[in-house]
Design a protein around this motif. Sequence first.
Motif, PDB file in Angstrom:
ATOM      1  N   ARG A  71       0.827  -1.208   0.000  1.00 20.75           N
ATOM      2  CA  ARG A  71       0.000   0.000   0.000  1.00 20.75           C
ATOM      3  C   ARG A  71       0.859   1.255   0.000  1.00 20.75           C
ATOM      4  O   ARG A  71       0.552   2.251  -0.676  1.00 20.75           O
ATOM      5  N   ARG A  72       1.911   1.209   0.763  1.00 18.83           N
ATOM      6  CA  ARG A  72       2.788   2.387   0.827  1.00 18.83           C
ATOM      7  C   ARG A  72       3.421   2.657  -0.533  1.00 18.83           C
ATOM      8  O   ARG A  72       3.516   3.797  -0.976  1.00 18.83           O
ATOM      9  N   TRP A 108       0.743   4.239  -2.913  1.00 21.05           N
ATOM     10  CA  TRP A 108       0.518   5.667  -2.642  1.00 21.05           C
ATOM     11  C   TRP A 108       1.667   6.513  -3.161  1.00 21.05           C
ATOM     12  O   TRP A 108       1.450   7.591  -3.728  1.00 21.05           O
ATOM     13  N   GLN A 109       2.831   6.029  -2.980  1.00 19.09           N
ATOM     14  CA  GLN A 109       3.995   6.796  -3.451  1.00 19.09           C
ATOM     15  C   GLN A 109       3.965   6.954  -4.976  1.00 19.09           C
ATOM     16  O   GLN A 109       4.255   8.013  -5.517  1.00 19.09           O
ATOM     17  N   THR A 155       1.280   6.830  -6.872  1.00 18.02           N
ATOM     18  CA  THR A 155       0.141   7.696  -7.260  1.00 18.02           C
ATOM     19  C   THR A 155       0.490   9.162  -7.100  1.00 18.02           C
ATOM     20  O   THR A 155       0.194  10.001  -7.965  1.00 18.02           O
TER      21      THR A 155
END
Length: 619
Positions: free
Chosen positions: A15-16, A19-20, A22
């Motif tokens: 997930r991290r 997000w990075q 995106t």
Amino acid sequence: MLVRPRRRRRTRAQRRVLWQRTIALAALVGLAALVLGLAFAGSPSRLADGVRIAGIDVGGKTTRQAQRDLETRADALAAVPVSFRVGSHVWRLEPRRLGVRVEWDAAVDAVRRQGEGFGPLRGFRRLDMRFFGADVAPPTQVYDAALRYWLDRIERTVDSPHREASIALHGLTPQIVPSRSGHMLDRQAAAATIVRALASLRREPVGLPVRTDPPKVNAGDLKVAAAEVRTALSAPVHLTLGGTRWNLRPARLARLLDLPANGRRDLRIEGDGASDWFTALSRRVDKPAVDADWAISSSGTVLVIPDRPGYLLDVPNSASTVLRAALVTDPGLRAAKLTVERVDADRSTAEARAMEISGLVASYETFYGGEANRIHNVQLVSHLVDDQVIAPGAVFSFNQATGERTAAKGFKEAPVIINGELKTGLGGGVCQVSTTVFNAAYEAGLPILARTNHALYISHYPQGRDATVNYPDVDLKFVNDTGHWLLLRTWVGSSSLTVALYGTPAHRRVVSETRPLVVAGRIPTKKVRDPTLLVGQKVVDSTGEPPRTTSVRRIVYDADGKVLHDTVFYSSYRGEPTVIRVGTKPKPQTETTTTTTSTTTTTTTTAKKPPARTTTTQP
């Protein structure tokens, strides 16, 4: 138990990373958009590329350049016409002839505002305008009267209204006239098209909008009506009115029919032909109602004459009856009974009897003479006031009863007093009747509300009891205060006029006191210049009369001796001038010598007998 924590740690890491990535992509897109916006932002002092005003590309120009360019082009085209077409018709109109004024500065300012904004925002706005285009229609003013004038001219040429299907007769055979579509100028859209074309900077032919005008009734809609017309004219219609019977033949019936036309689908009996036929029939059928009246016997007895009802042809119902009969196919049943309606009298016999007009209240007689026209007027106005019914408490007005005295009513020219002088005028002799009516009301003891004496004294009227009238300002009025109805009747003889008031006798007693006729001044003199008499000569044509005054006091007592009215009627009469002709012809010159002095004496001769006073017929 040891596997689950590893999976949680692996999911958090994924997930991290997502997000990075995106955030990095969004930053990259934002940076690209910023670069793209800056690339197309252009100069804020110039208009955006791709912008058009009235069809002219003004992109990349300053507002001043764009406005100057547009105005220059408009000035060059002000006298260049635009061709407007409808079919084969062409109208060539120039902007200046219609007073077209274009606000180019407002259009340029609108374009400028569309491409404004800070940095990238301005770039995106201009990018949209470049790819999708922007054509601004400038605000335009036009002279409305000139535009209406040309629209009216175009309409008169273009408009072709529709024609509704109708039925026409060829002899007695009905034929259906087919409908036809029309076309009309779309006036509102045409006005906008003309203004827009004249405000543009192009000179291409422009078609004006035309709308179709369809009929509402077509040939198929009139098949039933055509069959009805054939039936109506197939045979005569038998008419009945009371005891009278006759046939209405098809040729005559055809003139009464109002055939379907102008969007109407039904068959009717109407129109000029029907109106003429029913009018002629009404003249034979109609009988007006007669009001109840009163007859006066030679002994003075008052009898009630019964009323008579009237009858009028009921035209609407009769027309419907005739049409229904005409639409019957069986010849034996083609019959129509015309109808009449009863009309009651305005005054019934019962109402006349309830008025209790039973005897003479008062009457008065005056004598008259003079020329034929004067006698005619006396008889005419006597008939106008005859048979007047005066309600209790009502006011009788002579002018209201007779109306205006005009030639159209039959009045003729006769001697009449105008502004204190005896002249000839329309209606001379009317005052003979008003004076007689006044004296009848006087003797009846009725209150007199309005009465005016003549300007000149007339000796054959009762002293101080004359009454003149002049429509509409000088009137004779009295009020019926008897508490009962009054009937005014007149009788005109060859030389006398009698006015009588009938009702319920109140037995009033009238006492009169008449003052002598008093001279109120000198006889006036009227001099007339006469060129046939020598200077200094005078001839008296007529001897005048002095102004005079008099008055009459009337005391009215009721049956018990109580005073009801005590009134004084004052009369003041102008003097009649003595008419003297004065000579204006110069005297003849006398010859003189140096040795002899001659004296000329002018003698004024007068008639051996005094001139007779001119006799005139008084009004």
